[in-house]
Motif scaffolding. Structure first.
Motif, PDB file in Angstrom:
ATOM      1  N   ASN A   1      -2.959   3.275  -6.979  1.00 58.84           N
ATOM      2  CA  ASN A   1      -2.851   4.318  -5.959  1.00 58.84           C
ATOM      3  C   ASN A   1      -1.580   4.165  -5.133  1.00 58.84           C
ATOM      4  OD1 ASN A   1      -4.962   6.156  -6.267  1.00 58.84           O
ATOM      5  ND2 ASN A   1      -6.444   4.793  -5.319  1.00 58.84           N
ATOM      6  N   THR A   2      -1.128   2.942  -4.961  1.00 61.50           N
ATOM      7  CA  THR A   2       0.159   2.704  -4.301  1.00 61.50           C
ATOM      8  C   THR A   2       1.293   3.266  -5.150  1.00 61.50           C
ATOM      9  OG1 THR A   2      -0.666   0.708  -3.203  1.00 61.50           O
ATOM     10  CG2 THR A   2       1.721   0.937  -3.411  1.00 61.50           C
ATOM     11  N   PHE A   3       1.291   2.933  -6.425  1.00 63.72           N
ATOM     12  CA  PHE A   3       2.325   3.397  -7.358  1.00 63.72           C
ATOM     13  C   PHE A   3       2.423   4.916  -7.357  1.00 63.72           C
ATOM     14  CE2 PHE A   3       3.321   4.802 -11.755  1.00 63.72           C
ATOM     15  CZ  PHE A   3       4.595   4.279 -11.882  1.00 63.72           C
ATOM     16  N   ARG A   4       1.279   5.606  -7.339  1.00 67.38           N
ATOM     17  CA  ARG A   4       1.261   7.073  -7.420  1.00 67.38           C
ATOM     18  C   ARG A   4       1.914   7.740  -6.215  1.00 67.38           C
ATOM     19  NH1 ARG A   4      -3.270  10.247  -8.034  1.00 67.38           N
ATOM     20  NH2 ARG A   4      -4.549   9.023  -6.604  1.00 67.38           N
ATOM     21  N   CYS A   5       1.990   7.009  -5.108  1.00 70.59           N
ATOM     22  CA  CYS A   5       2.519   7.601  -3.883  1.00 70.59           C
ATOM     23  C   CYS A   5       4.048   7.620  -3.825  1.00 70.59           C
ATOM     24  CB  CYS A   5       1.967   6.864  -2.664  1.00 70.59           C
ATOM     25  SG  CYS A   5       0.203   7.187  -2.408  1.00 70.59           S
ATOM     26  N   TYR A   6       4.702   7.080  -4.853  1.00 74.63           N
ATOM     27  CA  TYR A   6       6.165   7.049  -4.846  1.00 74.63           C
ATOM     28  C   TYR A   6       6.775   8.089  -5.784  1.00 74.63           C
ATOM     29  CZ  TYR A   6       5.773   3.038  -1.899  1.00 74.63           C
ATOM     30  OH  TYR A   6       5.477   2.232  -0.825  1.00 74.63           O
ATOM     31  N   PHE A   7       5.934   8.938  -6.367  1.00 73.47           N
ATOM     32  CA  PHE A   7       6.463  10.004  -7.216  1.00 73.47           C
ATOM     33  C   PHE A   7       7.237  11.011  -6.366  1.00 73.47           C
ATOM     34  CE2 PHE A   7       3.320  10.039 -11.027  1.00 73.47           C
ATOM     35  CZ  PHE A   7       3.341   8.667 -11.072  1.00 73.47           C
ATOM     36  N   ASP A   8       8.251  11.594  -6.951  1.00 78.82           N
ATOM     37  CA  ASP A   8       8.888  12.774  -6.368  1.00 78.82           C
ATOM     38  C   ASP A   8       8.028  13.959  -6.803  1.00 78.82           C
ATOM     39  OD1 ASP A   8      10.396  14.925  -5.611  1.00 78.82           O
ATOM     40  OD2 ASP A   8      12.242  14.269  -6.588  1.00 78.82           O
TER      41      ASP A   8
ATOM     42  N   GLY B   1       0.819  -1.195   0.000  1.00 78.35           N
ATOM     43  CA  GLY B   1       0.000   0.000   0.000  1.00 78.35           C
ATOM     44  C   GLY B   1       0.854   1.246   0.000  1.00 78.35           C
ATOM     45  N   PRO B   2       0.198   2.409  -0.027  1.00 82.15           N
ATOM     46  CA  PRO B   2       0.935   3.672  -0.108  1.00 82.15           C
ATOM     47  C   PRO B   2       1.837   3.916   1.083  1.00 82.15           C
ATOM     48  CG  PRO B   2      -1.400   4.054   0.351  1.00 82.15           C
ATOM     49  CD  PRO B   2      -1.260   2.619   0.013  1.00 82.15           C
ATOM     50  N   PHE B   3       2.997   4.483   0.815  1.00 84.76           N
ATOM     51  CA  PHE B   3       3.952   4.971   1.804  1.00 84.76           C
ATOM     52  C   PHE B   3       4.717   3.862   2.518  1.00 84.76           C
ATOM     53  CE2 PHE B   3       0.126   7.833   1.955  1.00 84.76           C
ATOM     54  CZ  PHE B   3       0.601   8.735   1.015  1.00 84.76           C
ATOM     55  N   GLY B   4       4.658   2.626   2.001  1.00 83.09           N
ATOM     56  CA  GLY B   4       5.533   1.584   2.518  1.00 83.09           C
ATOM     57  C   GLY B   4       6.985   1.920   2.187  1.00 83.09           C
ATOM     58  N   GLN B   5       7.885   1.453   3.021  1.00 86.10           N
ATOM     59  CA  GLN B   5       9.313   1.785   2.856  1.00 86.10           C
ATOM     60  C   GLN B   5       9.974   0.827   1.877  1.00 86.10           C
ATOM     61  OE1 GLN B   5      11.364   2.242   6.594  1.00 86.10           O
ATOM     62  NE2 GLN B   5      13.372   2.007   5.654  1.00 86.10           N
ATOM     63  N   PRO B   6      10.581   1.331   0.790  1.00 83.07           N
ATOM     64  CA  PRO B   6      11.270   0.447  -0.165  1.00 83.07           C
ATOM     65  C   PRO B   6      12.382  -0.353   0.519  1.00 83.07           C
ATOM     66  CG  PRO B   6      11.076   2.686  -1.022  1.00 83.07           C
ATOM     67  CD  PRO B   6      10.663   2.745   0.417  1.00 83.07           C
ATOM     68  N   ASN B   7      12.587  -1.565   0.037  1.00 86.41           N
ATOM     69  CA  ASN B   7      13.624  -2.461   0.553  1.00 86.41           C
ATOM     70  C   ASN B   7      13.407  -2.829   2.014  1.00 86.41           C
ATOM     71  OD1 ASN B   7      15.178  -2.324  -1.952  1.00 86.41           O
ATOM     72  ND2 ASN B   7      15.729  -0.259  -1.309  1.00 86.41           N
ATOM     73  N   TYR B   8      12.159  -2.656   2.477  1.00 87.32           N
ATOM     74  CA  TYR B   8      11.876  -3.001   3.869  1.00 87.32           C
ATOM     75  C   TYR B   8      10.488  -3.601   4.043  1.00 87.32           C
ATOM     76  CZ  TYR B   8      11.816  -2.658   8.978  1.00 87.32           C
ATOM     77  OH  TYR B   8      11.755  -2.961  10.314  1.00 87.32           O
ATOM     78  N   ASN B   9       9.444  -2.838   3.706  1.00 91.47           N
ATOM     79  CA  ASN B   9       8.083  -3.290   3.982  1.00 91.47           C
ATOM     80  C   ASN B   9       7.542  -4.274   2.956  1.00 91.47           C
ATOM     81  OD1 ASN B   9       7.534  -0.063   5.238  1.00 91.47           O
ATOM     82  ND2 ASN B   9       7.276  -1.892   6.486  1.00 91.47           N
ATOM     83  N   SER B  10       7.853  -4.056   1.668  1.00 90.02           N
ATOM     84  CA  SER B  10       7.202  -4.851   0.638  1.00 90.02           C
ATOM     85  C   SER B  10       7.990  -4.774  -0.659  1.00 90.02           C
ATOM     86  CB  SER B  10       5.770  -4.324   0.406  1.00 90.02           C
ATOM     87  OG  SER B  10       5.232  -4.788  -0.813  1.00 90.02           O
ATOM     88  N   PHE B  11       7.981  -5.869  -1.415  1.00 88.79           N
ATOM     89  CA  PHE B  11       8.626  -5.840  -2.731  1.00 88.79           C
ATOM     90  C   PHE B  11       7.895  -4.866  -3.649  1.00 88.79           C
ATOM     91  CE2 PHE B  11       5.253  -8.895  -3.557  1.00 88.79           C
ATOM     92  CZ  PHE B  11       4.924  -8.691  -4.894  1.00 88.79           C
TER      93      PHE B  11
END
Length: 372
Positions: A239-246, A139-149
């Protein structure tokens, strides 16, 4: 009014639960938790005394030494249990365990033993306990390389990197919003359930997830097109993908404007899905919006006049300012869980086109008013 405290309040699941509870101010009161409480028994006891419900999410997921993970997670459970006993609490404790309980690793072992430890406390001290065995959460705002692939893939695709699949197996997934609703359901029931296996919502291969995300990158991130979304999982993944934009560097996105002697033509949005498109004029000095959504996809397109669009992620203080001018038509899309507004900062009327992916339904508006 149910008083609820969340250990790990600022983590991936914790922040989502905390923010969602805030949508029910007449039913739930949130008792703030800070990780320093685990190092101060007095502060921890004060926290525990205030709570009718404690959701224990604080844990370590990854570390080079699995023994460190095990000792940390068991240690946190013991500190919480000791505080429950010192304060003679009879709170309802929810514990987030993992489907990795069944695996032969120290993380899974720490979760299983922690669940059993708290169940024993509840049984012998008049408390209530729900041990939630949870599948893979995204889901949104998960931490890369930690919470989820999925968090890792999304971050890489939106930051110029190429994701790599280590093991293309099938995974059982649950969206963090669905998990939060499961937790709220358990809180409302107020019943003990020592071993509750939270049902997953989706079973899918890792490569299929990556293929969907690569399509989002091509069509939406690079091209501005809202892709076709057929299932609940598609919407949740998008919606998850959209939350990783700069956001600061991605928006505003300028349209391609075609001009000839008749005037100008601009394509505002290309859709793989439907929705509702609206047009507004705003007089100088007026602000519209100041609300957020938890699932809706929305675009603000300025075609005439000068505008300031502001975004602020719920639970944070940073305000992002985007200046748009109809002389160079542009748009900003609204991520979920970001309160947003638009203000006419020019001297003439502001012309704006609004698109949202679902028509307004007053009985399920998904619109929460909060000042940016």
């Amino acid at each position: 009014m149910i008083k609820i405290g969340i250990t790990g309040q600022n983590g991936f699941v914790g922040s989502s639960l905390y923010n969602t509870l805030g949508l029910y101010p007449d039913e739930f009161q949130r008792i703030d938790f800070h990780k320093e409480f685990f190092e101060n028994s007095g502060q921890l006891d004060d926290f525990v005394r205030q709570c009718d419900v404690i959701v224990h999410l604080a844990a370590m997921n990854r570390h080079p030494d699995p023994e460190v993970i095990y000792e940390n997670n068991i240690g946190l459970v013991k500190k919480l249990t000791e505080s429950l006993e010192r304060t003679a609490s009879t709170a309802h404790v929810l514990f987030s365990s993992s489907s990795q309980e069944e695996r032969d690793n120290l993380y899974g072992k720490s979760k299983k033993e922690g669940r059993e430890f708290l169940a024993y406390w509840a049984k012998n001290n008049g408390g209530k306990f729900t041990g939630m065995i949870i599948p893979n959460v995204f889901g949104p705002f998960g931490q890369p390389n930690y919470n989820s692939f999925i968090a890792t893939f999304c971050h890489k695709l939106t930051h110029g990197e190429n994701p790599v699949i280590d093991n293309d197996g099938e995974v059982k997934l649950i969206y963090v919003g669905d998990l939060v609703q499961e937790m709220i359901g358990q809180i409302r029931s107020g019943e003990t359930n020592e071993e509750y296996s939270v049902p997953h919502r989706t079973t899918i291969k890792v490569s299929e997830v990556l293929s969907k995300l690569e399509n989002f990158k091509k069509r939406y991130f690079d091209g501005g097109e809202i892709p076709e979304l057929k299932t609940d999982f598609d919407y949740q993944l998008f919606n998850t993908f959209r939350c990783y934009f700069d956001l600061k560097n991605h928006y505003p996105v300028k349209f391609t404007q075609h001009t000839d002697p008749r005037g100008a033509f601009v394509e505002v949005i290309r859709l793989g899905i439907g929705g509702q498109c609206s047009f507004s004029t705003t007089v100088p000095g007026i602000t519209r919006g100041n609300h957020f959504h938890t699932r809706k996809i929305e675009r603000f397109a300025v075609i005439k006049g000068k505008a300031l669009i502001q975004l602020r992620k719920i639970g944070t203080d940073e305000v992002l300012d985007f200046y748009l001018d109809g002389a160079e038509p542009a748009y900003v899309d609204m991520p979920i869980w970001y309160t947003h507004n638009i203000k006419n900062i020019g001297e003439d009327d502001l012309y704006t086109i609004f698109w949202i992916n679902e028509p307004y339904n007053p009985e399920d508006a998904d619109t929460y008013f909060v000042e940016v």
